[in-house]
Write a protein that holds these residues in place. Structure first.
Motif, PDB file in Angstrom:
ATOM      1  N   THR A 325       0.851  -1.186   0.000  1.00 45.30           N
ATOM      2  CA  THR A 325       0.000   0.000   0.000  1.00 45.30           C
ATOM      3  C   THR A 325       0.886   1.235   0.000  1.00 45.30           C
ATOM      4  O   THR A 325       1.793   1.338   0.839  1.00 45.30           O
ATOM      5  N   VAL A 326       0.652   2.144  -0.940  1.00 43.32           N
ATOM      6  CA  VAL A 326       1.533   3.311  -1.044  1.00 43.32           C
ATOM      7  C   VAL A 326       0.766   4.625  -0.916  1.00 43.32           C
ATOM      8  O   VAL A 326      -0.404   4.725  -1.288  1.00 43.32           O
ATOM      9  N   GLU A 327       1.455   5.606  -0.345  1.00 39.05           N
ATOM     10  CA  GLU A 327       1.049   7.010  -0.406  1.00 39.05           C
ATOM     11  C   GLU A 327       2.110   7.723  -1.231  1.00 39.05           C
ATOM     12  O   GLU A 327       3.307   7.517  -1.024  1.00 39.05           O
ATOM     13  N   THR A 328       1.672   8.543  -2.182  1.00 42.38           N
ATOM     14  CA  THR A 328       2.606   9.111  -3.157  1.00 42.38           C
ATOM     15  C   THR A 328       2.509  10.628  -3.214  1.00 42.38           C
ATOM     16  O   THR A 328       1.574  11.235  -2.685  1.00 42.38           O
ATOM     17  N   ILE A 329       3.489  11.216  -3.893  1.00 37.20           N
ATOM     18  CA  ILE A 329       3.534  12.670  -4.044  1.00 37.20           C
ATOM     19  C   ILE A 329       2.326  13.162  -4.821  1.00 37.20           C
ATOM     20  O   ILE A 329       1.756  14.206  -4.529  1.00 37.20           O
ATOM     21  N   ASN A 330       1.910  12.383  -5.826  1.00 28.25           N
ATOM     22  CA  ASN A 330       0.749  12.751  -6.631  1.00 28.25           C
ATOM     23  C   ASN A 330       0.046  11.479  -7.099  1.00 28.25           C
ATOM     24  O   ASN A 330       0.565  10.376  -6.969  1.00 28.25           O
ATOM     25  N   ASP A 331      -1.149  11.643  -7.659  1.00 24.20           N
ATOM     26  CA  ASP A 331      -1.934  10.485  -8.085  1.00 24.20           C
ATOM     27  C   ASP A 331      -1.289   9.751  -9.251  1.00 24.20           C
ATOM     28  O   ASP A 331      -1.458   8.533  -9.389  1.00 24.20           O
ATOM     29  N   GLU A 332      -0.577  10.455 -10.123  1.00 21.73           N
ATOM     30  CA  GLU A 332       0.057   9.791 -11.253  1.00 21.73           C
ATOM     31  C   GLU A 332       1.079   8.767 -10.763  1.00 21.73           C
ATOM     32  O   GLU A 332       1.200   7.678 -11.337  1.00 21.73           O
ATOM     33  N   ASP A 333       1.811   9.094  -9.701  1.00 22.89           N
ATOM     34  CA  ASP A 333       2.762   8.126  -9.145  1.00 22.89           C
ATOM     35  C   ASP A 333       2.048   6.888  -8.622  1.00 22.89           C
ATOM     36  O   ASP A 333       2.561   5.770  -8.733  1.00 22.89           O
ATOM     37  N   LYS A 334       0.864   7.074  -8.061  1.00 25.81           N
ATOM     38  CA  LYS A 334       0.103   5.929  -7.576  1.00 25.81           C
ATOM     39  C   LYS A 334      -0.374   5.073  -8.749  1.00 25.81           C
ATOM     40  O   LYS A 334      -0.346   3.836  -8.691  1.00 25.81           O
ATOM     41  N   VAL A 335      -0.794   5.728  -9.825  1.00 28.97           N
ATOM     42  CA  VAL A 335      -1.170   5.013 -11.045  1.00 28.97           C
ATOM     43  C   VAL A 335       0.020   4.217 -11.573  1.00 28.97           C
ATOM     44  O   VAL A 335      -0.095   3.025 -11.910  1.00 28.97           O
ATOM     45  N   ASN A 336       1.172   4.856 -11.654  1.00 22.89           N
ATOM     46  CA  ASN A 336       2.360   4.177 -12.170  1.00 22.89           C
ATOM     47  C   ASN A 336       2.774   3.010 -11.275  1.00 22.89           C
ATOM     48  O   ASN A 336       3.188   1.948 -11.764  1.00 22.89           O
ATOM     49  N   PHE A 337       2.667   3.202  -9.970  1.00 27.44           N
ATOM     50  CA  PHE A 337       3.100   2.147  -9.040  1.00 27.44           C
ATOM     51  C   PHE A 337       2.203   0.921  -9.146  1.00 27.44           C
ATOM     52  O   PHE A 337       2.690  -0.211  -9.292  1.00 27.44           O
ATOM     53  N   TYR A 338       0.886   1.125  -9.070  1.00 32.44           N
ATOM     54  CA  TYR A 338      -0.007  -0.032  -9.106  1.00 32.44           C
ATOM     55  C   TYR A 338      -0.071  -0.663 -10.492  1.00 32.44           C
ATOM     56  O   TYR A 338      -0.282  -1.877 -10.614  1.00 32.44           O
ATOM     57  N   THR A 339       0.144   0.127 -11.534  1.00 33.64           N
ATOM     58  CA  THR A 339       0.228  -0.464 -12.871  1.00 33.64           C
ATOM     59  C   THR A 339       1.512  -1.264 -13.008  1.00 33.64           C
ATOM     60  O   THR A 339       1.530  -2.325 -13.654  1.00 33.64           O
ATOM     61  N   ALA A 340       2.593  -0.803 -12.375  1.00 40.58           N
ATOM     62  CA  ALA A 340       3.833  -1.584 -12.370  1.00 40.58           C
ATOM     63  C   ALA A 340       3.615  -2.910 -11.642  1.00 40.58           C
ATOM     64  O   ALA A 340       4.091  -3.967 -12.086  1.00 40.58           O
ATOM     65  N   MET A 341       2.911  -2.890 -10.515  1.00 40.53           N
ATOM     66  CA  MET A 341       2.590  -4.139  -9.826  1.00 40.53           C
ATOM     67  C   MET A 341       1.754  -5.049 -10.724  1.00 40.53           C
ATOM     68  O   MET A 341       1.973  -6.267 -10.790  1.00 40.53           O
ATOM     69  N   TYR A 342       0.791  -4.453 -11.417  1.00 41.97           N
ATOM     70  CA  TYR A 342      -0.057  -5.207 -12.348  1.00 41.97           C
ATOM     71  C   TYR A 342       0.784  -5.882 -13.427  1.00 41.97           C
ATOM     72  O   TYR A 342       0.664  -7.094 -13.666  1.00 41.97           O
TER      73      TYR A 342
END
Length: 762
Positions: A325-342
């Motif tokens: 579970t991550v908290e990020t600087i911005n929403d795009e980083d969260k998109v990139n992180f969970y898409t990377a996990m995907y």
């Protein structure tokens, strides 16, 4: 009053919790679908056997294979820039630089029946249709698109082994479902060995397909079930003149005949539809039999509830994403992180029926006993970060993958572990014997619930297999000579690393004899270092270095997917000796600095598409895996602030949330695994060791839930775009060095805190 406050606080917490978006909603499968990312936008579940996705063109590989042109554009079957869709097939690689699969293409149409795909310029001449991204939805385990030419809404979802289609038709007496058994991603119409199709009743169709593409012999069985009875059906065999039909000619086999066979076969199924009527299809796969495919369908999706199947698959993704579970600087980083996990959790794929049966490398049917059997091992890519990521957050799956590799070894006439394997085939693609790294890394990190004695036997056998390019000379001379085997320097360096991994494994297992032999072999990188040029350089069998040498050129210089600058940094297992070869820490640091800041002349791109520049920063090539550890080498030189600066720069330049958001092939999850590790603040430079090099985390906070029941909370205090440097790191409140951390320190749980700063602390 206290009770009222408690109730109010609980209510506020419940409301806040209910408003949290599920993690899977941050996944954007379209990331990497443009240019060279080669990801697919369709539906799949974690490590799923089925990847149900659209094809936007029909050829990905040609006989005259060059590093340019369309031969590389369709490795996943889909390019974001395209305007038409040919259909939806059930198997895809994720982010590879080579193509195969694309099995069983389905396309819904209305009007005049057309069994050819047509062309992108004239889709009206075939079953192809125009589409728009404005009418396209790509989510975790769900894909939807409007097929504009026939006004059909196409939706799809999956389970582990079943693709679930839902097509909403207009009113028509001429509605068709086309099943194209000729279409494939490797080479359209030319790579089928044989296909068979059988209409069991008015709603059930079974069959199989055997191909000779990248994999020499690959057989996939299917069971196809319609939600509505077929009105009429028929087959067309495009190789009719070359097939002896004998007494079968007395029948009209083209229409409403129960079965057909041949290498070039297409089928169609007719319906009458009301306005807005939905026709659903369940399409199950099996590596063993049509009976296995039908059993898989009954086991996984026994119903016709499309939304339930979609939700069930998305819940599987949520379960996997909940590991971090991550908290990020911005929403795009969260998109990139969970898409990377995907993307990291798509391959390797499960390869067995629900009852555990699968086809082995020997082409016989086996049963996985006590483990899940996996396939799609792109090991030259994934040993670097993807399998180490699995050791951290997917240890059970990684153990099963190793058991799958050991089963491959048992079935191999070469007595070898996988190199690049999929669907009961060994492709022998790329160099090294990197299964040994995967196994050694698991043992180093205590994830070794498998037969370690047999594993050691397997890695030693694989390392001495003379079928591997240059192994005989490598053992005898201490290097691979360029005049006997191309890419000789790359092979020498990668063999040396793998040998080091074997040595570490042997040491831990108490086999000192093996440890000493392979520790010596692991030093063979010294034999291709040229002190005069300061680079790793190809040597000839006579012992001299090759005269013609350009350290910036990638062609004919002894390297693969890199040049001398890139590969001269590939000694991850002995950076101390590599530093000495480069003249000490100060000179080596200057060398690394130059790698990132130099400008490559245009002539080095003359034989490649400009698109290949996308993965390059200076002469650092993030798009190719041999450079993935390089930014972390500053840690070994006592300058961790430069690692921190470089990794934050790379992550911003090479990744974003658009369709072209990957700086190269995702390579079955390796690129995404690099992103995940780097975002968390550490990286496995030398798998086979329990050490991670520390960097600069991108996340503000991350919570990792391990399978041992413990939790690690990573925090980045004062995190911001400007605060890329780390002034201090604490583990459970105690300051630790900013250079390295061990696997056991991480999986024991607790709190890892990075204190971020805008200025480097030297």
């Amino acid at each position: 009053m206290k009770k009222l406050l408690a109730i109010t606080a609980l209510l506020a917490f419940s409301i806040a919790f209910s408003q949290q978006k599920p993690k899977f909603t941050y996944i954007r499968p379209l990331i990497g679908t443009a240019k060279m990312g080669h990801t697919f936008p369709g539906a799949t579940v974690p490590f799923g056997s089925v990847q149900l996705s659209p094809e936007t063109d029909t050829v990905a590989f040609e006989k005259d294979r060059k590093y340019n042109g369309k031969v590389y554009e369709y490795c996943a079957g889909y390019q974001y820039a395209d305007k038409t869709i040919c259909g939806f097939s059930h198997t895809h690689f994720n982010g590879t630089g080579h193509s195969d699969l694309g099995d069983f293409l389905i396309m819904p149409t209305v009007g005049k029946l057309q069994l050819n795909p047509g062309t992108a310029d004239h889709p009206e001449n075939g079953y192809r249709s125009k589409f728009s991204h404005t009418n396209e939805v790509s989510q975790a385990n769900y894909y939807k698109v409007k097929l504009e030419d026939d006004n059909i809404l196409a939706e799809m979802t999956t389970s582990q082994r079943v693709g679930f289609h839902q097509y909403t038709f207009p009113k028509s007496d001429q509605a068709h479902i086309i099943l194209d058994l000729m279409a494939n991603i490797y080479n359209h119409e030319e790579k089928n060995v044989w296909t068979f199709i059988r209409v069991e009743n008015d709603t059930l169709v079974t069959g199989f397909r055997q191909t000779n593409g990248w994999a020499r012999t690959r057989t996939v069985y299917f069971a196809m079930s319609f939600s509505k009875p077929i009105k009429n059906y028929g087959f067309k065999n495009y190789d009719q003149e070359n097939i002896y039909n004998g007494f079968w000619r007395k029948f009209d086999q083209s229409k409403n005949f129960p079965e057909a066979a041949g290498p070039k076969l297409k089928a169609y199924f007719d319906f009458a539809t009301a306005e807005g009527e939905k026709i659903k299809i369940k399409f199950a796969l099996s590596p063993v039999s049509t009976a296995g495919a039908l059993a898989n369908m009954k086991a996984e999706i026994p119903h016709w509830d499309f939304e339930k199947a979609k939700s069930d698959g998305q819940n599987l993704w949520e379960k996997e994403l909940d590991k971090i579970t991550v908290e990020t600087i911005n929403d795009e980083d969260k998109v990139n992180f969970y898409t990377a996990m995907y993307h990291a959790f798509i391959n390797p794929t499960v390869y067995m029926d629900a009852d555990g049966q699968y086809k082995g490398l020997d082409q016989n049917v086996h049963k996985a006993d006590g483990f899940t059997n996996y396939t799609t091992f792109s090991l030259w890519d994934t040993y670097r970060a993807l399998h180490p990521l699995f050791n951290l957050v997917q240890p059970k799956r990684n153990r099963d993958m190793i058991k799958s590799m050991l089963a491959h070894y048992d079935q191999s006439v070469h007595h070898a572990l996988p190199i690049w394997s999929h669907y009961a085939n060994e492709n022998w693609c790329m160099i090294g014997y990197h299964s040994v790294s995967v196994i050694a890394d698991a043992i180093a990190k205590g994830n070794d619930d498998f037969d370690t004695k047999k594993a050691l036997e397997a890695v030693v056998s694989s390392s001495n297999m003379l079928y591997n390019d240059g192994i005989g000379d490598y053992v005898k001379l201490g290097y691979v000579p360029e005049d006997r085997s191309g890419a000789s320097v790359s092979k020498t360096l990668e063999y040396a690393y793998d040998d080091w991994a074997i040595a570490q494994m042997a040491k831990k297992l108490g086999r000192n004899d093996v440890y000493e032999t392979y520790s010596k072999r692991a030093q063979n990188f010294n034999n291709v270092f040229d002190k005069k040029s300061g680079f790793m350089r190809p040597r000839l069998a006579g012992g001299t270095f090759k005269k013609e040498f350009d350290p910036l050129d990638t062609h004919g210089q002894g390297f693969i997917e890199g040049n001398a600058w890139n590969y001269s940094l590939y000694v991850p297992h002995d950076v101390v000796k590599l530093t000495d070869l480069n003249g000490g820490k100060e000179k080596f640091t200057q060398h690394l600095d130059s790698l990132f800041t130099m400008q490559l002349p245009d002539k080095y791109f003359e034989n490649t598409e400009d698109i290949t520049r996308d993965g390059i920063i200076g002469n650092y090539v993030h798009g190719n895996e041999p450079s993935h550890h390089v930014a972390y080498l500053y840690d070994y030189l006592g300058q961790p602030w430069k690692t921190q600066e470089r990794v934050r720069m790379i992550i911003r330049k090479m990744f974003h949330s658009g369709p072209d958001g990957l700086g190269g092939n995702d390579d079955t999850g390796q690129m995404s695994a690099w992103y995940i590790f780097t975002s968390l603040g550490f990286y496995p430079v030398a798998p086979g060791s329990d050490q991670y090099a520390l960097g600069s985390p991108l996340v503000k906070k991350a919570t990792l839930k391990f399978e041992n029941g413990k939790t690690l909370v990573i925090s980045a205090k004062n995190q911001s775009e400007k605060n890329v440097y780390v002034s201090k790191i604490e583990l459970n409140g105690k300051e630790i060095p900013r250079d390295f951390i061990s696997h056991s320190q991480l999986v024991n749980g607790g709190e890892l805190t990075f204190y971020m700063s805008p200025k480097p602390k030297k």
